[in-house]
Design an enzyme around this catalytic site. Structure first.
Site, PDB file in Angstrom:
ATOM      1  CG  HIS A   1      -1.918   1.111   1.233  1.00  0.00           C
ATOM      2  ND1 HIS A   1      -2.966   1.149   0.335  1.00  0.00           N
ATOM      3  CD2 HIS A   1      -2.070   2.219   2.000  1.00  0.00           C
ATOM      4  CE1 HIS A   1      -3.714   2.224   0.565  1.00  0.00           C
ATOM      5  NE2 HIS A   1      -3.185   2.900   1.572  1.00  0.00           N
TER       6      HIS A   1
ATOM      7  CD  GLN B   1      -0.596  10.498   1.083  1.00  0.00           C
ATOM      8  OE1 GLN B   1      -0.235   9.895   2.095  1.00  0.00           O
ATOM      9  NE2 GLN B   1      -1.856  10.518   0.682  1.00  0.00           N
TER      10      GLN B   1
ATOM     11  NE  ARG C   1      -9.897  14.226   4.483  1.00  0.00           N
ATOM     12  CZ  ARG C   1     -11.171  13.929   4.218  1.00  0.00           C
ATOM     13  NH1 ARG C   1     -11.504  12.754   3.722  1.00  0.00           N
ATOM     14  NH2 ARG C   1     -12.128  14.802   4.464  1.00  0.00           N
TER      15      ARG C   1
ATOM     16  CE1 TYR D   1      -5.668  10.886  -2.583  1.00  0.00           C
ATOM     17  CE2 TYR D   1      -4.809   8.724  -2.029  1.00  0.00           C
ATOM     18  CZ  TYR D   1      -4.953  10.067  -1.743  1.00  0.00           C
ATOM     19  OH  TYR D   1      -4.388  10.588  -0.619  1.00  0.00           O
TER      20      TYR D   1
ATOM     21  NE  ARG E   1     -12.933   7.790   5.167  1.00  0.00           N
ATOM     22  CZ  ARG E   1     -11.791   8.252   4.656  1.00  0.00           C
ATOM     23  NH1 ARG E   1     -11.793   9.316   3.880  1.00  0.00           N
ATOM     24  NH2 ARG E   1     -10.651   7.661   4.923  1.00  0.00           N
TER      25      ARG E   1
ATOM     26  CG  HIS F   1      -7.918   3.739   2.422  1.00  0.00           C
ATOM     27  ND1 HIS F   1      -7.956   4.732   1.469  1.00  0.00           N
ATOM     28  CD2 HIS F   1      -6.611   3.472   2.632  1.00  0.00           C
ATOM     29  CE1 HIS F   1      -6.717   5.053   1.115  1.00  0.00           C
ATOM     30  NE2 HIS F   1      -5.877   4.301   1.789  1.00  0.00           N
TER      31      HIS F   1
ATOM     32  CD  GLU G   1      -5.923   5.925   7.913  1.00  0.00           C
ATOM     33  OE1 GLU G   1      -6.567   6.049   6.840  1.00  0.00           O
ATOM     34  OE2 GLU G   1      -4.752   6.289   8.047  1.00  0.00           O
TER      35      GLU G   1
ATOM     36  CG  HIS H   1      -5.268   2.253   7.059  1.00  0.00           C
ATOM     37  ND1 HIS H   1      -3.950   2.214   7.401  1.00  0.00           N
ATOM     38  CD2 HIS H   1      -5.367   3.139   6.024  1.00  0.00           C
ATOM     39  CE1 HIS H   1      -3.273   3.031   6.607  1.00  0.00           C
ATOM     40  NE2 HIS H   1      -4.094   3.588   5.772  1.00  0.00           N
TER      41      HIS H   1
ATOM     42  CG  ASP I   1      -1.007   4.842   4.080  1.00  0.00           C
ATOM     43  OD1 ASP I   1      -1.420   5.268   2.996  1.00  0.00           O
ATOM     44  OD2 ASP I   1      -1.636   4.990   5.148  1.00  0.00           O
TER      45      ASP I   1
HETATM   46 ZN    ZN Z   1      -3.761   4.833   2.192  1.00  0.00          ZN
END
Ligand code: ZN
Length: 452
Positions: free
Chosen positions: A53, A58, A79, A118, A208, A230, A233, A267, A318
């Site tokens: 993952h 990031q 976030r 994403y 979500r 996900h 988490e 997660h 991640d």
């Molecule tokens: Zn992630």
């Protein structure tokens, strides 16, 4: 041909092992041999782990979110910062960052990566002329590094539980189911130019960010997997999903979707004991990201109940705030020890913690990425890592304690060589394209920082 003084085979440790690799696949494993001229000679050979993952971009914001601000920082404020950062990323940045991150993964001992991808569109949400532009950039990063890529385009349709509209910061992620299906086709074209071990799966981002009907539709359109999501988490995520769907996320998923061993639940942090056992029995892989889960304050995984029920697990980096295979594994165990005020937690009955963590993550990571790897045996991909047992961190240990030494006492510099499906990407501890890729990353960061 690879010659190892010792190797951890699917049948256990063996000495003086010669390995034959053809087209990325192990075709012969012979113990008690002597090395031949032309062999690549290594000290200790292990199956290399899959990093199941990653959000590669990031990595570029590592160290930028560790300043405490007025009020209580949380996952959700992190976030918001991440969303602001993504608005400045160009396709060139995304490719250069991904290449650097994949290089770091290989130097740490990972042979493959599940890139949970994403960012799809331009800032503001308009698609690129080529809908799969950014998937092509990830594929290009895999091509230059040689890492084994399982590319996981993400379905991200809603801004929160209950089909809430996307926030402006999420516009680059958004797709309807129909456009997502087109995007997956673009990604498949991009990945088809890579070696045959690379593949495309799908990743509904989270409960979500989708809806029950949309989720059912994408699963019908892409039945082959791998499917990553996900799942649980943060406590707020559990509360939001419970309020909307009437069940906790893992509970809802297992009750409403045919979750099989093609699935990876990222997660799976906040689960009741019942959810933990049911998830283990589903055959899905728990995608654990211990460094990121610690960094974001997510909470510890329910390891003992999950292992007791025979659950599969693997490791992911991640957020990529730090890429270290050894530290991921020991952080997983230490999170359990700190919670339980106990030692040697991630073992059922008696045994070596390092061995359970390493071999479990090798098998589970390969399963999650749909790779025939995770152990050294004929017919498996040559996803291999060589470590140096003469390193001061390991030199006093007998063979049966090497994995404990690797997990608890060693740093990633112990890695000398890595092969991804037979591609010899790391030699003497350095990635073979290191200079070019690091230069590209430095230039990309300079350009990115100038744009912030
Ligand atoms: Zn992630």
């Amino acid at each position: 041909m690879i010659f190892a003084k010792q190797a951890m085979l699917s049948t256990g440790w063996a000495q003086n092992v010669r390995l034959t690799v053809n087209s990325g696949v192990i075709t012969a494993v012979d113990a008690d041999q002597t090395s031949q001229p032309g062999d690549v000679i290594v000290d200790t050979l292990l199956p290399a782990l899959a990093n199941l993952h990653s959000h590669s971009f990031q990595r570029a914001m590592a160290g930028m979110t560790e300043y405490r601000m007025a009020g209580k920082d949380s996952f959700w404020t992190w976030r918001d910062l991440m969303y602001r950062f993504t608005a400045h990323l160009t396709p060139e940045h995304i490719e250069a960052i991904a290449a650097f991150v994949f290089l770091e993964m290989q130097e740490a001992g990972y042979a493959s990566v599940g890139e949970f991808h994403y960012i799809h569109h331009q800032p503001g949400g308009t698609p690129y002329d080529d809908l799969g532009e950014l998937s092509s950039r990830i594929a290009a990063a895999a091509a230059i590094t040689g890492i084994g890529l399982t590319h996981l385009p993400v379905l991200y349709t809603y801004g929160g539980a209950g089909q809430v509209a996307l926030e402006p910061g999420q516009a680059r992620f958004g797709n309807s189911v129909d456009r997502f299906n087109e995007l997956v086709a673009c990604a498949q074209r991009a990945v088809s130019k890579l070696p045959a071990d690379c593949r495309v799966g799908i990743a509904p981002h989270s409960l979500r960010a989708t809806s029950p009907d949309d989720l059912a539709a994408v699963l019908r359109a892409h039945p082959a997997g791998p499917t990553h999501i996900h799942i649980a988490e943060q406590p707020k995520e559990v509360a939001d999903i419970s309020a909307w769907l009437g069940a906790r996320p893992v509970e809802w998923l297992l009750d409403n979707v045919d979750v099989t061993n093609d699935w990876c639940l990222i997660h799976a942090t906040h689960m009741t004991t019942g959810e933990t056992r049911d998830m283990a029995r589903s055959g899905a892989v728990a995608g654990l990201c211990p460094i990121t889960e610690a960094n974001l304050g997510d909470g510890p995984f329910n390891g003992p109940a999950y292992l007791e029920a025979g659950g599969a697990f693997g490791i992911g980096s991640d957020s990529n705030v730090l890429i270290s295979l050894t530290e991921e594994l020991r952080t997983l165990e230490y999170s359990q020890r700190l919670r339980d005020v106990a030692r040697n937690v991630m073992v059922v009955g008696e045994g070596s913690v390092g061995e359970v963590l390493y071999t479990g993550a090798a098998r589970g990571g390969a399963q999650a990425l749909g790779r025939a790897s995770g152990e050294i045996a004929v017919g498996q991909l040559a996803d291999l890592v060589a470590i140096d047992s003469a390193d001061p961190a390991l030199c006093a240990l007998p063979t049966h304690q090497l994995l404990d030494g690797l997990v608890f006492a060693a740093k990633d510099r112990i890695v000398t060589d890595v092969w991804s499906a037979g591609r010899h990407a790391v030699k003497g501890g350095r990635h073979v394209q290191r200079d070019q890729i690091v230069d590209g990353y430095r230039s990309a960061m300079q350009s990115l920082m100038a744009s912030l």
